[in-house]
Scaffold this motif. Structure first.
Motif, mmCIF file in Angstrom:
data_model
loop_
_atom_site.group_PDB
_atom_site.id
_atom_site.type_symbol
_atom_site.label_atom_id
_atom_site.label_comp_id
_atom_site.label_asym_id
_atom_site.label_seq_id
_atom_site.Cartn_x
_atom_site.Cartn_y
_atom_site.Cartn_z
ATOM 1 N N ARG A 37 -11.493 2.525 17.445
ATOM 2 C CA ARG A 37 -11.166 2.744 18.858
ATOM 3 C C ARG A 37 -9.694 2.487 19.150
ATOM 4 N NH1 ARG A 37 -15.273 -0.899 21.403
ATOM 5 N NH2 ARG A 37 -16.719 -0.536 19.732
ATOM 6 N N GLY A 38 -9.112 1.476 18.519
ATOM 7 C CA GLY A 38 -7.719 1.117 18.760
ATOM 8 C C GLY A 38 -6.723 1.946 17.978
ATOM 9 N N GLY A 39 -7.194 2.883 17.156
ATOM 10 C CA GLY A 39 -6.276 3.712 16.369
ATOM 11 C C GLY A 39 -6.673 3.768 14.910
ATOM 12 N N GLN A 40 -5.750 3.359 14.054
ATOM 13 C CA GLN A 40 -5.964 3.426 12.614
ATOM 14 C C GLN A 40 -6.319 2.072 12.030
ATOM 15 O OE1 GLN A 40 -2.323 5.449 11.188
ATOM 16 N NE2 GLN A 40 -3.634 6.082 9.514
ATOM 17 N N ALA A 41 -6.942 2.108 10.854
ATOM 18 C CA ALA A 41 -7.268 0.894 10.114
ATOM 19 C C ALA A 41 -7.233 1.220 8.625
ATOM 20 C CB ALA A 41 -8.643 0.373 10.516
ATOM 21 N N TYR A 42 -7.035 0.183 7.803
ATOM 22 C CA TYR A 42 -7.021 0.339 6.350
ATOM 23 C C TYR A 42 -8.161 -0.474 5.746
ATOM 24 C CZ TYR A 42 -2.149 2.142 6.390
ATOM 25 O OH TYR A 42 -1.006 2.869 6.581
ATOM 26 N N LEU A 43 -8.719 0.020 4.655
ATOM 27 C CA LEU A 43 -9.721 -0.706 3.880
ATOM 28 C C LEU A 43 -9.009 -1.411 2.729
ATOM 29 C CD1 LEU A 43 -12.792 -1.230 3.306
ATOM 30 C CD2 LEU A 43 -12.671 0.726 1.742
ATOM 31 N N PHE A 44 -9.233 -2.724 2.595
ATOM 32 C CA PHE A 44 -8.583 -3.534 1.558
ATOM 33 C C PHE A 44 -9.607 -4.144 0.607
ATOM 34 C CE2 PHE A 44 -5.516 -3.536 5.004
ATOM 35 C CZ PHE A 44 -4.297 -3.426 4.349
ATOM 36 N N GLU A 95 -18.978 -2.638 0.055
ATOM 37 C CA GLU A 95 -19.513 -3.999 0.083
ATOM 38 C C GLU A 95 -18.479 -5.001 -0.407
ATOM 39 O OE1 GLU A 95 -23.227 -4.194 -2.027
ATOM 40 O OE2 GLU A 95 -24.312 -3.208 -0.409
ATOM 41 N N GLY A 96 -18.274 -6.049 0.382
ATOM 42 C CA GLY A 96 -17.315 -7.095 0.035
ATOM 43 C C GLY A 96 -15.868 -6.747 0.358
ATOM 44 N N LYS A 97 -15.636 -5.555 0.888
ATOM 45 C CA LYS A 97 -14.279 -5.111 1.234
ATOM 46 C C LYS A 97 -14.047 -5.329 2.724
ATOM 47 C CE LYS A 97 -14.021 -3.609 -2.996
ATOM 48 N NZ LYS A 97 -15.282 -4.007 -3.568
ATOM 49 N N SER A 98 -12.767 -5.378 3.110
ATOM 50 C CA SER A 98 -12.418 -5.664 4.496
ATOM 51 C C SER A 98 -11.591 -4.547 5.113
ATOM 52 C CB SER A 98 -11.615 -6.965 4.573
ATOM 53 O OG SER A 98 -12.379 -8.044 4.094
ATOM 54 N N VAL A 99 -11.804 -4.332 6.395
ATOM 55 C CA VAL A 99 -11.030 -3.372 7.169
ATOM 56 C C VAL A 99 -10.147 -4.165 8.129
ATOM 57 C CG1 VAL A 99 -11.143 -1.545 8.903
ATOM 58 C CG2 VAL A 99 -12.781 -1.576 7.013
ATOM 59 N N LEU A 100 -8.839 -3.883 8.087
ATOM 60 C CA LEU A 100 -7.898 -4.493 9.022
ATOM 61 C C LEU A 100 -7.392 -3.420 9.973
ATOM 62 C CD1 LEU A 100 -5.794 -6.807 6.676
ATOM 63 C CD2 LEU A 100 -7.755 -7.420 8.089
ATOM 64 N N GLU A 101 -7.387 -3.740 11.255
ATOM 65 C CA GLU A 101 -6.940 -2.813 12.281
ATOM 66 C C GLU A 101 -5.413 -2.871 12.357
ATOM 67 O OE1 GLU A 101 -9.347 -3.270 15.907
ATOM 68 O OE2 GLU A 101 -10.716 -4.458 14.671
ATOM 69 N N LEU A 102 -4.747 -1.715 12.237
ATOM 70 C CA LEU A 102 -3.285 -1.677 12.151
ATOM 71 C C LEU A 102 -2.583 -2.251 13.370
ATOM 72 C CD1 LEU A 102 -2.296 1.622 10.332
ATOM 73 C CD2 LEU A 102 -2.761 -0.639 9.405
ATOM 74 N N TYR A 103 -3.182 -2.143 14.542
ATOM 75 C CA TYR A 103 -2.499 -2.676 15.712
ATOM 76 C C TYR A 103 -2.585 -4.210 15.791
ATOM 77 C CZ TYR A 103 -6.833 -3.126 18.534
ATOM 78 O OH TYR A 103 -8.062 -3.486 19.031
ATOM 79 N N LYS A 104 -3.295 -4.824 14.853
ATOM 80 C CA LYS A 104 -3.404 -6.277 14.827
ATOM 81 C C LYS A 104 -2.664 -6.910 13.649
ATOM 82 C CE LYS A 104 -7.843 -6.264 17.213
ATOM 83 N NZ LYS A 104 -9.253 -6.660 17.127
ATOM 84 N N ILE A 105 -1.995 -6.080 12.856
ATOM 85 C CA ILE A 105 -1.267 -6.592 11.697
ATOM 86 C C ILE A 105 0.132 -5.991 11.650
ATOM 87 C CG2 ILE A 105 -3.355 -7.019 10.339
ATOM 88 C CD1 ILE A 105 -2.811 -4.428 8.800
ATOM 89 N N VAL A 106 1.016 -6.659 10.923
ATOM 90 C CA VAL A 106 2.351 -6.133 10.644
ATOM 91 C C VAL A 106 2.512 -6.081 9.139
ATOM 92 C CG1 VAL A 106 3.429 -6.888 12.778
ATOM 93 C CG2 VAL A 106 3.393 -8.425 10.832
ATOM 94 N N GLY A 107 3.304 -5.128 8.667
ATOM 95 C CA GLY A 107 3.501 -5.020 7.231
ATOM 96 C C GLY A 107 4.154 -3.722 6.842
ATOM 97 N N PRO A 108 4.100 -3.404 5.568
ATOM 98 C CA PRO A 108 4.808 -2.232 5.046
ATOM 99 C C PRO A 108 4.049 -0.924 5.245
ATOM 100 C CG PRO A 108 3.726 -3.389 3.260
ATOM 101 C CD PRO A 108 3.479 -4.195 4.513
ATOM 102 N N HIS A 109 3.718 -0.601 6.504
ATOM 103 C CA HIS A 109 3.023 0.654 6.795
ATOM 104 C C HIS A 109 3.874 1.839 6.387
ATOM 105 C CE1 HIS A 109 0.258 -1.755 9.035
ATOM 106 N NE2 HIS A 109 1.071 -1.973 10.039
ATOM 107 N N ASP A 110 3.235 2.967 6.158
ATOM 108 C CA ASP A 110 3.954 4.217 5.929
ATOM 109 C C ASP A 110 4.782 4.536 7.168
ATOM 110 O OD1 ASP A 110 1.173 5.864 4.281
ATOM 111 O OD2 ASP A 110 2.709 4.535 3.484
ATOM 112 N N SER A 111 5.794 5.367 7.025
ATOM 113 C CA SER A 111 6.657 5.715 8.159
ATOM 114 C C SER A 111 5.845 6.325 9.301
ATOM 115 C CB SER A 111 7.774 6.655 7.728
ATOM 116 O OG SER A 111 7.242 7.833 7.165
ATOM 117 N N ASN A 112 4.808 7.097 9.005
ATOM 118 C CA ASN A 112 3.963 7.682 10.046
ATOM 119 C C ASN A 112 3.218 6.610 10.823
ATOM 120 O OD1 ASN A 112 4.685 10.213 9.198
ATOM 121 N ND2 ASN A 112 2.851 10.539 7.981
#
Length: 125
Positions: A37-44, A95-112
């Motif tokens: 809902r808040g946009g993008q997220a990554y699976l880690f 299973e056992g993996k985590s999803v972090l919401e991009l608007y709640k983290i800072v880091g080396p995101h792609d330029s897009n």
């Protein structure tokens, strides 16, 4: 509850947007194609410095999943969720993996993703 020890990570690191506590590394990304809902997220593969909430069944785009919310141990911000179990075989890799919401983290995101991250920082303030 005992004392919380913070794990410091090296390299390209993703951290909590509020308190900058390290959460994971760029090399642990499994997928960048998650939409929330808040946009993008990554699976880690692996996430550190988080605590977990209660398990619950949650209906998502890919079906019903058993998940637990994950919270930054530094400030308590809900930064995403962890997959506990899957009903469908084709979803078992989560299973056992985590999803972090991009608007709640800072880091080396792609330029897009930088535009998304900057807009998200405005949303969270």
């Amino acid at each position: 509850m005992g004392r919380v020890f913070i794990v410091d990570l090296e390299g390209k690191v993703y951290s909590c947007i509020h308190c900058k506590t390290n959460l994971t590394k760029d090399q642990d990304i499994m997928s960048k194609s998650f939409k929330i809902r808040g946009g993008q997220a990554y699976l880690f593969r692996e996430v550190v410095n988080v605590s977990t909430g209660n398990k619950e069944d949650r209906m998502m785009i890919t079906g019903l999943h058993t998940v637990t919310d994950i919270f930054c141990v530094g400030c308590g911000l809900n930064v995403g969720w962890k997959y506990v179990s899957q009903t469908f075989l084709y979803q078992k890799y989560k299973e056992g993996k985590s999803v972090l919401e991009l608007y709640k983290i800072v880091g080396p995101h792609d330029s897009n993703d930088l535009v998304c991250q900057q807009v998200s920082q405005l949303m969270i303030q």
